[in-house]
Design a protein around this motif. Structure first.
Motif, PDB file in Angstrom:
ATOM      1  N   GLU A 110      -3.252 -40.841  -6.258  1.00 49.95           N
ATOM      2  CA  GLU A 110      -3.087 -42.079  -6.781  1.00 49.95           C
ATOM      3  C   GLU A 110      -4.039 -42.870  -7.669  1.00 49.95           C
ATOM      4  O   GLU A 110      -3.722 -43.338  -8.648  1.00 49.95           O
ATOM      5  CB  GLU A 110      -3.182 -43.052  -5.379  1.00 49.95           C
ATOM      6  N   ALA A 111      -5.434 -42.198  -7.713  1.00 46.64           N
ATOM      7  CA  ALA A 111      -6.421 -42.555  -8.465  1.00 46.64           C
ATOM      8  C   ALA A 111      -5.963 -42.048  -9.886  1.00 46.64           C
ATOM      9  O   ALA A 111      -6.393 -42.680 -10.927  1.00 46.64           O
ATOM     10  CB  ALA A 111      -7.830 -42.207  -7.844  1.00 46.64           C
ATOM     11  N   ALA A 112      -5.459 -40.759 -10.115  1.00 46.95           N
ATOM     12  CA  ALA A 112      -5.166 -40.001 -11.099  1.00 46.95           C
ATOM     13  C   ALA A 112      -4.171 -40.588 -11.733  1.00 46.95           C
ATOM     14  O   ALA A 112      -3.824 -40.985 -13.260  1.00 46.95           O
ATOM     15  CB  ALA A 112      -4.934 -38.619 -10.930  1.00 46.95           C
ATOM     16  N   GLU A 113      -3.045 -41.375 -11.175  1.00 43.32           N
ATOM     17  CA  GLU A 113      -1.741 -41.847 -11.621  1.00 43.32           C
ATOM     18  C   GLU A 113      -2.372 -43.468 -12.073  1.00 43.32           C
ATOM     19  O   GLU A 113      -1.868 -43.933 -13.180  1.00 43.32           O
ATOM     20  CB  GLU A 113      -0.818 -42.174 -10.591  1.00 43.32           C
ATOM     21  N   LEU A 114      -3.164 -43.970 -11.438  1.00 44.58           N
ATOM     22  CA  LEU A 114      -3.785 -45.170 -12.130  1.00 44.58           C
ATOM     23  C   LEU A 114      -4.567 -45.211 -13.136  1.00 44.58           C
ATOM     24  O   LEU A 114      -4.352 -45.945 -14.241  1.00 44.58           O
ATOM     25  CB  LEU A 114      -4.752 -46.075 -11.109  1.00 44.58           C
ATOM     26  N   ASP A 115      -5.366 -43.889 -13.485  1.00 43.06           N
ATOM     27  CA  ASP A 115      -5.845 -43.659 -14.749  1.00 43.06           C
ATOM     28  C   ASP A 115      -4.909 -43.215 -15.963  1.00 43.06           C
ATOM     29  O   ASP A 115      -5.388 -42.921 -17.029  1.00 43.06           O
ATOM     30  CB  ASP A 115      -6.935 -42.695 -14.460  1.00 43.06           C
ATOM     31  N   ALA A 162      -2.905 -40.469 -15.720  1.00 44.67           N
ATOM     32  CA  ALA A 162      -3.078 -38.799 -15.751  1.00 44.67           C
ATOM     33  C   ALA A 162      -1.250 -38.305 -15.621  1.00 44.67           C
ATOM     34  O   ALA A 162      -0.709 -38.775 -14.884  1.00 44.67           O
ATOM     35  CB  ALA A 162      -3.851 -38.394 -14.888  1.00 44.67           C
ATOM     36  N   SER A 163      -1.192 -37.753 -16.660  1.00 45.64           N
ATOM     37  CA  SER A 163       0.388 -36.985 -16.692  1.00 45.64           C
ATOM     38  C   SER A 163       0.089 -35.753 -15.357  1.00 45.64           C
ATOM     39  O   SER A 163      -0.779 -35.565 -14.825  1.00 45.64           O
ATOM     40  CB  SER A 163       0.486 -36.227 -17.662  1.00 45.64           C
ATOM     41  N   ILE A 164       1.384 -35.168 -15.250  1.00 43.35           N
ATOM     42  CA  ILE A 164       1.620 -34.472 -14.186  1.00 43.35           C
ATOM     43  C   ILE A 164       0.636 -33.256 -14.461  1.00 43.35           C
ATOM     44  O   ILE A 164      -0.179 -32.457 -13.482  1.00 43.35           O
ATOM     45  CB  ILE A 164       2.984 -33.853 -13.997  1.00 43.35           C
ATOM     46  N   LEU A 165       0.643 -32.738 -15.658  1.00 40.87           N
ATOM     47  CA  LEU A 165      -0.081 -31.459 -15.880  1.00 40.87           C
ATOM     48  C   LEU A 165      -1.548 -31.671 -15.604  1.00 40.87           C
ATOM     49  O   LEU A 165      -2.561 -30.922 -15.228  1.00 40.87           O
ATOM     50  CB  LEU A 165       0.094 -30.968 -17.510  1.00 40.87           C
ATOM     51  N   HIS A 201      -6.813 -31.111 -13.038  1.00 47.38           N
ATOM     52  CA  HIS A 201      -8.034 -31.940 -12.440  1.00 47.38           C
ATOM     53  C   HIS A 201      -8.061 -32.308 -11.069  1.00 47.38           C
ATOM     54  O   HIS A 201      -9.329 -32.617 -10.490  1.00 47.38           O
ATOM     55  CB  HIS A 201      -8.326 -33.298 -13.464  1.00 47.38           C
ATOM     56  N   VAL A 202      -6.983 -32.390 -10.149  1.00 47.85           N
ATOM     57  CA  VAL A 202      -6.972 -32.514  -9.012  1.00 47.85           C
ATOM     58  C   VAL A 202      -6.412 -31.430  -8.147  1.00 47.85           C
ATOM     59  O   VAL A 202      -7.118 -31.099  -7.295  1.00 47.85           O
ATOM     60  CB  VAL A 202      -6.093 -33.775  -8.719  1.00 47.85           C
ATOM     61  N   THR A 203      -5.200 -30.852  -8.399  1.00 48.24           N
ATOM     62  CA  THR A 203      -4.628 -29.661  -7.298  1.00 48.24           C
ATOM     63  C   THR A 203      -5.507 -28.630  -7.389  1.00 48.24           C
ATOM     64  O   THR A 203      -5.967 -28.183  -6.508  1.00 48.24           O
ATOM     65  CB  THR A 203      -3.242 -29.558  -7.746  1.00 48.24           C
ATOM     66  N   LEU A 204      -5.773 -27.964  -8.845  1.00 45.27           N
ATOM     67  CA  LEU A 204      -6.441 -26.752  -8.755  1.00 45.27           C
ATOM     68  C   LEU A 204      -7.802 -26.802  -7.947  1.00 45.27           C
ATOM     69  O   LEU A 204      -8.099 -25.829  -7.513  1.00 45.27           O
ATOM     70  CB  LEU A 204      -6.310 -26.240 -10.225  1.00 45.27           C
TER      71      LEU A 204
END
Length: 317
Positions: free
Chosen positions: A216-221, A223-226, A231-234
């Motif tokens: 959610e924080a990445a989406e608010l910033d 960030a695209s799926i890639l 930066h989050v999943t891996l």
């Protein structure tokens, strides 16, 4: 607060010390009667483990120094079996095949399941259907799957892949006769298809533990799926990825079914384990088979030791 914690720790320590003192005062016979069932369960498991896990390994080490003839006398030959194995012209070819198979499997069998798991985790619809679809090959008996892919790779027009190429007016391919690299790659494709479902499920289970707040924080910033994956999943899956990497190397170095059931060892597709099988059940030379098995075990132990040391140093950094 610190005083409260220290008091609690001291109380817990005193309680454990008192429990140890009470156990020391109880006679051994009374403790055995009280916990006898538990000890029997532990004993049964230990006997099974020693009999079916450790004893075969010890027996293999002994056999590697013997000339074993199950119909006659067995005698000690020292390192003669190891000298024969090293002098065999197929020895290094088998190691090259297993190494190349492992390299290809790291590219396909390691990366593809991770990518599929990430895609499935990002899907919003029909997620369960696609998970079932990916896992279906695991439920197929491995030998049945190998025979199915052997038909896919038939060199004449009766094979599925050559039928497709023929219908597209493209030249057909001699899958196992064209080149050694192509033959190994064909085996890796089958191995990836057959084993991918289990790896995908493990990655999906690990993905469920990634906190949703990070996405959610990445989406608010913005960030695209890639970028979310990078930066989050891996980073969150770093531990499970490194563990799967080690398991992938150990499993693929022991490849046997694919060269045995699909290629029959043609065009240099004899792996180390296939060579062990050939020594034992074609040449009836169990000493050479045991010696080569010990060499393979040593190589995998060295690799596992290096991996554990590197993983520990990374964690400390």
């Amino acid at each position: 607060m610190a005083t409260t914690i220290n008091v609690s720790a001291a109380t817990a320590y005193d309680a454990r010390a008192a429990a140890r003192a009470r156990r020391r005062r109880v006679p051994l016979g009374r403790r055995l009667r009280k916990h006898g069932t538990g000890y029997l369960f532990i004993l049964g498991a230990a006997v099974c483990f020693a009999l079916f896990s450790w004893w075969p390994m010890v027996r293999e080490v002994i056999m590697s120094f013997q000339k074993t003839n199950f119909a006659g006398q067995t005698k000690w030959v020292g390192f003669e079996n190891y000298r024969h194995v090293f002098a065999d012209p197929d020895f290094w070819a088998a190691w090259r095949m297993s190494g190349l198979f492992t390299l290809f499997a790291l590219v396909l069998g390691f990366a593809v399941p991770l990518a599929i798991a990430v895609v499935l985790n990002e899907m919003r619809h029909a997620k369960g259907y696609f998970r079932l679809l990916v896992y279906l090959p695991v439920m197929l008996p491995p030998v049945a799957g190998a025979f199915l892919w052997r038909w896919f790779y038939q060199s004449d027009d009766s094979g599925l892949f050559n039928m497709v190429l023929h219908d597209l007016h493209l030249p057909t391919i001699q899958w196992f006769q064209s080149s050694h690299e192509l033959a190994v790659l064909c085996l890796v494709l089958f191995s990836t298809w057959a084993n991918m479902g289990s790896s995908v499920l493990i990655y999906l289970a690990a993905l469920q533990g990634v906190p949703g707040e990070l996405y959610e924080a990445a989406e608010l910033d913005g960030a695209s799926i890639l970028k979310r994956v990078r930066h989050v999943t891996l980073p969150q899956l770093k531990l499970i990825i490194s563990l799967m990497l080690m398991l992938q190397v150990v499993n693929t170095m022991q490849v046997f079914l694919e060269p045995d059931a699909i290629s029959h060892g043609v065009n240099g597709t004899v792996s180390v384990v296939y060579q062990i099988y050939d020594y034992a059940f074609s040449s009836l030379n169990f000493g050479n088979a045991a010696a080569l098995g010990i060499l393979l075990m040593l190589v995998l132990m060295i690799f596992s030791g290096i991996y554990l040391k590197l993983a520990r140093s990374v964690e400390e950094d």
